[in-house]
Write a protein that holds these residues in place. Structure first.
Motif, PDB file in Angstrom:
ATOM      1  N   ALA A   1     -40.308 -18.413  28.216  1.00 11.32           N
ATOM      2  CA  ALA A   1     -40.561 -19.359  28.489  1.00 11.32           C
ATOM      3  C   ALA A   1     -42.054 -19.787  28.980  1.00 11.32           C
ATOM      4  O   ALA A   1     -42.052 -21.226  27.914  1.00 11.32           O
ATOM      5  CB  ALA A   1     -40.366 -20.170  29.659  1.00 11.32           C
ATOM      6  N   LYS A   2     -43.040 -18.956  29.144  1.00  5.08           N
ATOM      7  CA  LYS A   2     -44.355 -18.834  28.776  1.00  5.08           C
ATOM      8  C   LYS A   2     -44.953 -18.912  27.587  1.00  5.08           C
ATOM      9  O   LYS A   2     -45.621 -19.644  26.682  1.00  5.08           O
ATOM     10  CB  LYS A   2     -44.977 -17.663  29.499  1.00  5.08           C
ATOM     11  N   GLU A   3     -44.116 -18.813  26.091  1.00 11.21           N
ATOM     12  CA  GLU A   3     -44.485 -18.178  25.221  1.00 11.21           C
ATOM     13  C   GLU A   3     -44.162 -19.914  23.984  1.00 11.21           C
ATOM     14  O   GLU A   3     -44.889 -20.509  23.475  1.00 11.21           O
ATOM     15  CB  GLU A   3     -43.464 -17.704  24.402  1.00 11.21           C
ATOM     16  N   LEU A   4     -42.661 -20.500  24.894  1.00 12.00           N
ATOM     17  CA  LEU A   4     -42.141 -22.025  24.473  1.00 12.00           C
ATOM     18  C   LEU A   4     -43.803 -22.551  25.233  1.00 12.00           C
ATOM     19  O   LEU A   4     -43.816 -23.907  24.815  1.00 12.00           O
ATOM     20  CB  LEU A   4     -41.463 -22.825  24.722  1.00 12.00           C
ATOM     21  N   ALA A   5     -43.832 -22.791  26.171  1.00 10.64           N
ATOM     22  CA  ALA A   5     -45.001 -23.502  27.016  1.00 10.64           C
ATOM     23  C   ALA A   5     -46.272 -23.638  26.382  1.00 10.64           C
ATOM     24  O   ALA A   5     -47.073 -24.393  25.851  1.00 10.64           O
ATOM     25  CB  ALA A   5     -45.481 -23.037  28.442  1.00 10.64           C
ATOM     26  N   GLY A   6     -46.670 -22.393  25.575  1.00  2.41           N
ATOM     27  CA  GLY A   6     -48.287 -22.279  25.378  1.00  2.41           C
ATOM     28  C   GLY A   6     -47.570 -22.542  23.640  1.00  2.41           C
ATOM     29  O   GLY A   6     -48.809 -23.556  22.902  1.00  2.41           O
ATOM     30  N   GLN A   7     -46.812 -22.400  23.034  1.00  5.42           N
ATOM     31  CA  GLN A   7     -46.364 -23.515  21.440  1.00  5.42           C
ATOM     32  C   GLN A   7     -46.387 -24.736  21.394  1.00  5.42           C
ATOM     33  O   GLN A   7     -47.227 -25.453  20.496  1.00  5.42           O
ATOM     34  CB  GLN A   7     -45.113 -22.551  20.877  1.00  5.42           C
ATOM     35  N   GLU A   8     -45.925 -25.350  23.061  1.00  7.25           N
ATOM     36  CA  GLU A   8     -46.253 -27.008  22.772  1.00  7.25           C
ATOM     37  C   GLU A   8     -47.294 -27.329  23.034  1.00  7.25           C
ATOM     38  O   GLU A   8     -48.026 -28.006  22.981  1.00  7.25           O
ATOM     39  CB  GLU A   8     -44.625 -26.965  24.479  1.00  7.25           C
ATOM     40  N   LYS A   9     -47.674 -25.999  23.976  1.00 10.02           N
ATOM     41  CA  LYS A   9     -49.568 -26.775  24.400  1.00 10.02           C
ATOM     42  C   LYS A   9     -50.179 -26.595  22.895  1.00 10.02           C
ATOM     43  O   LYS A   9     -50.639 -27.837  23.346  1.00 10.02           O
ATOM     44  CB  LYS A   9     -49.818 -25.593  24.993  1.00 10.02           C
ATOM     45  N   VAL A  10     -50.068 -26.170  22.392  1.00  4.95           N
ATOM     46  CA  VAL A  10     -50.541 -26.065  20.899  1.00  4.95           C
ATOM     47  C   VAL A  10     -50.489 -26.689  20.225  1.00  4.95           C
ATOM     48  O   VAL A  10     -50.818 -27.758  19.247  1.00  4.95           O
ATOM     49  CB  VAL A  10     -50.163 -24.331  20.128  1.00  4.95           C
ATOM     50  N   LEU A  11     -49.172 -27.512  19.925  1.00  4.14           N
ATOM     51  CA  LEU A  11     -48.898 -28.449  19.077  1.00  4.14           C
ATOM     52  C   LEU A  11     -48.892 -29.575  19.794  1.00  4.14           C
ATOM     53  O   LEU A  11     -49.197 -30.570  18.826  1.00  4.14           O
ATOM     54  CB  LEU A  11     -46.650 -28.394  19.608  1.00  4.14           C
TER      55      LEU A  11
END
Length: 320
Positions: A267-277
């Motif tokens: 979830a943390k990784e996905l949140a980070g990816q979403e933030k980068v996106l």
């Protein structure tokens, strides 16, 4: 004033009448209804009470318990953050807030030197009712002992019969005998290997048939087990089986914790990816806006240049 009662069921009176003036006194006429009221039977009363109880349990009590569990979950979460948060400053801030609240409410003298901090948190939330604070604290400390996460607390309380059941010992650790009984059949069916000893060394007899024993063995570098002793004793077998059960449960808890940690990391990784996106999208949008602006400025400059050239041509024509 006289009340005169007229029974509406008077027999043989099609149109009954009374001359009130002849009475000489003010009168009220009250027509009685003699239709008997049917009272529910005792059986029907119990059925009605049962229906009321079911409605209360499924609606009102359920809603009340859900609200209570939600508050307990938040109190439990407060404690976990105060004790387990990775940031020391966050832990200290929670602790200071709790101590300040206790001092403000005058609860300081209610605690002893060994009072669990979970009890302190519960008292801050639920006030001075000692029995209620004790019951809720016991339930939350049991959840803590079983390493229940805050997100799983409500399910834990529901699965174990609620706060009161836990307070009464519904989740006390199983005895060694009960733990052994839970895995005895499982262990009996799991055949790892077959070992046969020299009868002169291990004097087995018919009494041993189908009975479990305990081997004391040493693990060798070759991957083999060197059996040092064979113990035929029900207490030793129960202890070994209980240890097996505890080890198995610990592994289950560890696997569940690993799964939850993996979910959190994902979830943390996905949140980070979403933030980068999102950041990339904003950057692209900004670049697009800048491009449009540059193009507009370029078009305006070209328009002005064209106008200036046109004016110059007209001026030259006038001079000519």
């Amino acid at each position: 004033m006289t009340n005169l009662i007229i029974d509406s069921t008077v027999a043989n009176s099609v149109n009954p009448s009374i001359n009130l003036a002849a009475l000489g006194v003010p009168s009220n006429v009250v027509v009685s209804n003699t239709t008997p009221v049917v009272q529910p039977s005792a059986f029907e009363q119990l059925k009605s009470l049962e229906s009321a109880r079911i409605s209360w349990e499924t609606v009102e009590l359920a809603q009340s318990n859900n609200r209570l569990y939600s508050i307990l979950k938040q109190a439990y979460s407060f404690y976990l953050v105060m004790k387990q948060d990775a940031d020391k400053e966050v832990r200290e801030a929670k602790l200071e807030a709790m101590e300040a609240f206790i001092a403000d409410k005058g609860y300081t003298n209610s605690f002893g030197a060994t009072t669990h901090d979970m009890t302190r948190v519960v008292k801050c939330v639920f006030g001075v009712d000692r029995r209620r604070v004790s019951a809720y604290s016991i339930a939350l400390r049991e959840a803590l002992r079983q390493e229940v996460g805050a997100e799983d607390l409500v399910a834990f309380l529901q699965d174990n019969g609620g706060v009161e059941q836990i307070r009464m010992g519904g989740t006390k650790p199983l005895s060694a005998t009960k733990r052994a009984a839970l895995v005895k059949a499982e262990v009996s069916e799991a055949v790892l290997n077959t070992v046969k000893f020299d009868a002169s060394v291990v004097s087995a007899n018919a009494d041993w048939v189908d009975k479990q024993v305990v081997f004391v063995a040493t693990y060798l570098p070759t991957g083999e087990f060197e059996v040092n002793a064979v113990i035929r004793h029900d207490g030793a077998v129960n202890t070994a089986l209980a240890a097996y059960y505890s080890s198995k449960q610990a592994k289950i808890r560890a696997d569940l914790k690993a799964d939850k940690d993996a979910e959190k990391e994902l979830a943390k990784e996905l949140a980070g990816q979403e933030k980068v996106l999102k950041s990339a999208t904003k950057k692209e949008q900004k670049l697009a806006e800048q491009f449009v602006k540059v193009q507009a400025e370029k078009a305006e400059a070209e328009r002005k240049a064209a106008n200036l050239a046109h004016v110059s041509t007209l001026f030259e024509e006038v001079i000519a």
